[in-house]
Design a protein around this motif. Structure first.
Motif, PDB file in Angstrom:
ATOM      1  N   HIS A  83     -32.342 -24.152 -47.023  1.00  0.00           N
ATOM      2  CA  HIS A  83     -31.629 -23.864 -45.780  1.00  0.00           C
ATOM      3  C   HIS A  83     -32.224 -22.672 -45.036  1.00  0.00           C
ATOM      4  N   ASN A  84     -32.906 -21.774 -45.743  1.00  0.00           N
ATOM      5  CA  ASN A  84     -33.533 -20.620 -45.086  1.00  0.00           C
ATOM      6  C   ASN A  84     -35.039 -20.790 -44.921  1.00  0.00           C
ATOM      7  N   GLN A  85     -35.463 -22.068 -44.816  1.00  0.00           N
ATOM      8  CA  GLN A  85     -36.830 -22.411 -44.432  1.00  0.00           C
ATOM      9  C   GLN A  85     -37.898 -21.910 -45.408  1.00  0.00           C
ATOM     10  N   GLN A  86     -37.633 -22.103 -46.694  1.00  0.00           N
ATOM     11  CA  GLN A  86     -38.645 -21.872 -47.723  1.00  0.00           C
ATOM     12  C   GLN A  86     -39.117 -23.239 -48.205  1.00  0.00           C
ATOM     13  N   LEU A  87     -40.410 -23.521 -48.025  1.00  0.00           N
ATOM     14  CA  LEU A  87     -40.948 -24.855 -48.277  1.00  0.00           C
ATOM     15  C   LEU A  87     -41.986 -24.834 -49.397  1.00  0.00           C
ATOM     16  N   ARG A  88     -42.076 -25.939 -50.115  1.00  0.00           N
ATOM     17  CA  ARG A  88     -43.123 -26.144 -51.110  1.00  0.00           C
ATOM     18  C   ARG A  88     -43.345 -27.650 -51.215  1.00  0.00           C
ATOM     19  N   GLY A  89     -44.503 -28.057 -51.741  1.00  0.00           N
ATOM     20  CA  GLY A  89     -44.760 -29.484 -51.825  1.00  0.00           C
ATOM     21  C   GLY A  89     -45.964 -29.822 -52.669  1.00  0.00           C
ATOM     22  N   VAL A  90     -46.105 -31.131 -52.954  1.00  0.00           N
ATOM     23  CA  VAL A  90     -47.199 -31.607 -53.789  1.00  0.00           C
ATOM     24  C   VAL A  90     -47.387 -33.096 -53.515  1.00  0.00           C
ATOM     25  N   ALA A  91     -48.581 -33.604 -53.803  1.00  0.00           N
ATOM     26  CA  ALA A  91     -48.875 -35.028 -53.650  1.00  0.00           C
ATOM     27  C   ALA A  91     -49.718 -35.501 -54.821  1.00  0.00           C
ATOM     28  N   ARG A  92     -49.584 -36.797 -55.148  1.00  0.00           N
ATOM     29  CA  ARG A  92     -50.378 -37.424 -56.194  1.00  0.00           C
ATOM     30  C   ARG A  92     -50.976 -38.715 -55.634  1.00  0.00           C
ATOM     31  N   TRP A  93     -52.249 -38.960 -55.911  1.00  0.00           N
ATOM     32  CA  TRP A  93     -52.914 -40.153 -55.411  1.00  0.00           C
ATOM     33  C   TRP A  93     -53.955 -40.623 -56.429  1.00  0.00           C
ATOM     34  N   ASP A  94     -54.482 -41.812 -56.199  1.00  0.00           N
ATOM     35  CA  ASP A  94     -55.481 -42.390 -57.092  1.00  0.00           C
ATOM     36  C   ASP A  94     -56.823 -41.706 -56.841  1.00  0.00           C
ATOM     37  N   GLN A  95     -57.165 -40.755 -57.695  1.00  0.00           N
ATOM     38  CA  GLN A  95     -58.377 -39.969 -57.494  1.00  0.00           C
ATOM     39  C   GLN A  95     -59.643 -40.720 -57.892  1.00  0.00           C
ATOM     40  N   GLU A  96     -59.484 -41.910 -58.453  1.00  0.00           N
ATOM     41  CA  GLU A  96     -60.667 -42.696 -58.803  1.00  0.00           C
ATOM     42  C   GLU A  96     -61.214 -43.467 -57.609  1.00  0.00           C
ATOM     43  N   LEU A  97     -60.439 -43.558 -56.543  1.00  0.00           N
ATOM     44  CA  LEU A  97     -60.912 -44.248 -55.339  1.00  0.00           C
ATOM     45  C   LEU A  97     -61.960 -43.398 -54.634  1.00  0.00           C
ATOM     46  N   GLY A  98     -63.015 -44.049 -54.187  1.00  0.00           N
ATOM     47  CA  GLY A  98     -64.064 -43.312 -53.483  1.00  0.00           C
ATOM     48  C   GLY A  98     -63.619 -42.825 -52.125  1.00  0.00           C
ATOM     49  N   SER A  99     -62.770 -43.588 -51.463  1.00  0.00           N
ATOM     50  CA  SER A  99     -62.253 -43.201 -50.150  1.00  0.00           C
ATOM     51  C   SER A  99     -60.826 -43.704 -50.018  1.00  0.00           C
ATOM     52  N   LEU A 100     -60.083 -43.081 -49.128  1.00  0.00           N
ATOM     53  CA  LEU A 100     -58.691 -43.448 -48.904  1.00  0.00           C
ATOM     54  C   LEU A 100     -58.523 -44.015 -47.501  1.00  0.00           C
ATOM     55  N   PRO A 101     -57.629 -44.986 -47.325  1.00  0.00           N
ATOM     56  CA  PRO A 101     -57.397 -45.538 -45.983  1.00  0.00           C
ATOM     57  C   PRO A 101     -56.734 -44.515 -45.078  1.00  0.00           C
ATOM     58  N   ASN A 102     -57.053 -44.571 -43.805  1.00  0.00           N
ATOM     59  CA  ASN A 102     -56.444 -43.661 -42.840  1.00  0.00           C
ATOM     60  C   ASN A 102     -55.118 -44.189 -42.310  1.00  0.00           C
ATOM     61  N   GLU A 103     -54.894 -45.512 -42.424  1.00  0.00           N
ATOM     62  CA  GLU A 103     -53.657 -46.084 -41.908  1.00  0.00           C
ATOM     63  C   GLU A 103     -52.499 -45.746 -42.840  1.00  0.00           C
ATOM     64  N   PHE A 104     -51.406 -45.279 -42.259  1.00  0.00           N
ATOM     65  CA  PHE A 104     -50.240 -44.880 -43.037  1.00  0.00           C
ATOM     66  C   PHE A 104     -49.723 -46.033 -43.893  1.00  0.00           C
ATOM     67  N   SER A 105     -49.644 -47.236 -43.315  1.00  0.00           N
ATOM     68  CA  SER A 105     -49.106 -48.387 -44.044  1.00  0.00           C
ATOM     69  C   SER A 105     -49.965 -48.762 -45.240  1.00  0.00           C
ATOM     70  N   GLU A 106     -51.282 -48.556 -45.139  1.00  0.00           N
ATOM     71  CA  GLU A 106     -52.181 -48.870 -46.255  1.00  0.00           C
ATOM     72  C   GLU A 106     -52.144 -47.777 -47.323  1.00  0.00           C
ATOM     73  N   LEU A 107     -51.896 -46.563 -46.910  1.00  0.00           N
ATOM     74  CA  LEU A 107     -51.865 -45.438 -47.846  1.00  0.00           C
ATOM     75  C   LEU A 107     -50.635 -45.492 -48.736  1.00  0.00           C
ATOM     76  N   VAL A 108     -49.525 -45.996 -48.202  1.00  0.00           N
ATOM     77  CA  VAL A 108     -48.244 -45.989 -48.936  1.00  0.00           C
ATOM     78  C   VAL A 108     -47.699 -47.408 -49.099  1.00  0.00           C
ATOM     79  N   LYS A 109     -48.522 -48.328 -49.548  1.00  0.00           N
ATOM     80  CA  LYS A 109     -48.101 -49.718 -49.695  1.00  0.00           C
ATOM     81  C   LYS A 109     -46.827 -49.847 -50.540  1.00  0.00           C
ATOM     82  N   LYS A 110     -45.944 -50.730 -50.077  1.00  0.00           N
ATOM     83  CA  LYS A 110     -44.670 -50.982 -50.769  1.00  0.00           C
ATOM     84  C   LYS A 110     -43.944 -49.670 -51.050  1.00  0.00           C
ATOM     85  N   GLY A 111     -43.996 -48.771 -50.089  1.00  0.00           N
ATOM     86  CA  GLY A 111     -43.429 -47.447 -50.297  1.00  0.00           C
ATOM     87  C   GLY A 111     -41.988 -47.327 -49.853  1.00  0.00           C
TER      88      GLY A 111
END
Length: 296
Positions: A83-111
């Motif tokens: 509530h007092n605007q203190q933020l933190r975050g993290v992400a996990r992805w398939d690091q074995e992929l050589g490249s990632l799609p730029n399209e949001f729908s392709e990045l988060v399939k069935k999300g």
């Protein structure tokens, strides 16, 4: 021009509230904790701006978590905001992929998008919507349409230039009020939403907040509230890590100490590491654990 601030404002004649947030140091602090690919950095920036905007709607002490879960290249991403605007975050992805799609729908399939509101006092609330829109902003708008039936407009932008990251967000929402006032608010909302859609990236990232509001809404009667500072802050601590270890048997922990020299706990948000030796393990399970002065 000041970043890492959230601005709240009210359109007095339209029963519509607005917010704007611009992030720089707080956003960069999340990116510094891990080597994220650019497309993940962009999504984290949007999530962080969205979390700031949504926590500003809280009318109580507590926090909001905006979480993405999917079966695509990105499996998990979350931003927590208090509530007092203190933020933190993290992400996990398939690091074995050589490249990632730029399209949001392709990045988060069935999300799915999961928004969890946790007040300090009272029951926790959790809402969920499918990530079936082409943008994160569109999905969050769908969440409000489904959960609160309030017309909502969200704009999320991220800028990544020469290792300098910035994220911005804007939020409009009809205020819940009488049905007659709601009819007027809906009409005002459509007008204000159309004006908001004209914002350009260079304006969001380069102009002062007051100048942005003047350019967009100079014919509107706006009440602007004092700005709130936004910071990156992780709530991890050695005490919290010790509390988590109470769920593991003392024998198992002592076996780890015998093998590795200590038990290590890592924070998934800021990657801080906390170590516990055999004496710590004994005191944790005896309920007498405390951190001696000077010991990390």
């Amino acid at each position: 021009m000041v970043f890492d601030q959230l601005h709240r404002y009210l359109f007095n004649q339209g029963n519509v509230r607005g917010e704007m947030v611009r992030l720089e140091k707080s956003f960069q602090a999340i990116l510094d904790s891990y080597s994220y690919p650019p497309v993940i950095q962009q999504l984290l920036g949007e999530l962080m701006a969205a979390a700031s905007l949504l926590t500003a709607t809280l009318k109580f002490e507590g926090d909001i978590a905006i979480q993405i879960q999917g079966e695509g290249p990105l499996s998990y991403a979350v931003i927590n905001g208090t509530h007092n605007q203190q933020l933190r975050g993290v992400a996990r992805w398939d690091q074995e992929l050589g490249s990632l799609p730029n399209e949001f729908s392709e990045l988060v399939k069935k999300g799915v998008l999961v928004i969890t509101i946790t007040p300090k006092k009272g029951e926790r609330y959790q809402g969920m919507v499918a990530l079936d829109k082409p943008t994160l902003a569109g999905c969050i708008e769908g969440y409000f349409e489904q959960s609160e039936q309030l017309a909502t407009k969200i704009i999320l932008r991220t800028q990544l230039i020469d290792n300098q990251a910035k994220a911005c967000g804007m939020f409009l929402q009809v205020l819940p009020t009488s049905s007659q006032a709601m009819d007027k608010a809906d009409t005002a909302f459509e007008h204000l939403s159309a004006l908001t859609d004209t914002i350009k990236d260079e304006e969001l990232f380069e102009l002062a907040a007051e100048d942005i509001l003047h350019r967009l809404y100079h014919q509107e009667d706006i009440e602007l509230y004092p700005a709130t500072n936004v910071v990156f802050k992780c709530s991890c601590s050695k005490e919290r890590s010790a509390a988590a270890l109470t769920a593991v048997s003392k024998e198992e922990l002592l076996d780890i100490v015998a093998k590795d020299g200590d038990v290590k706990m890592n924070c998934q948000y800021c990657h801080a590491e906390f170590s516990f030796d055999a004496i710590d393990v004994e005191s944790i399970h005896a309920g007498t654990f405390n951190i001696p002065v000077g010991k990390a």
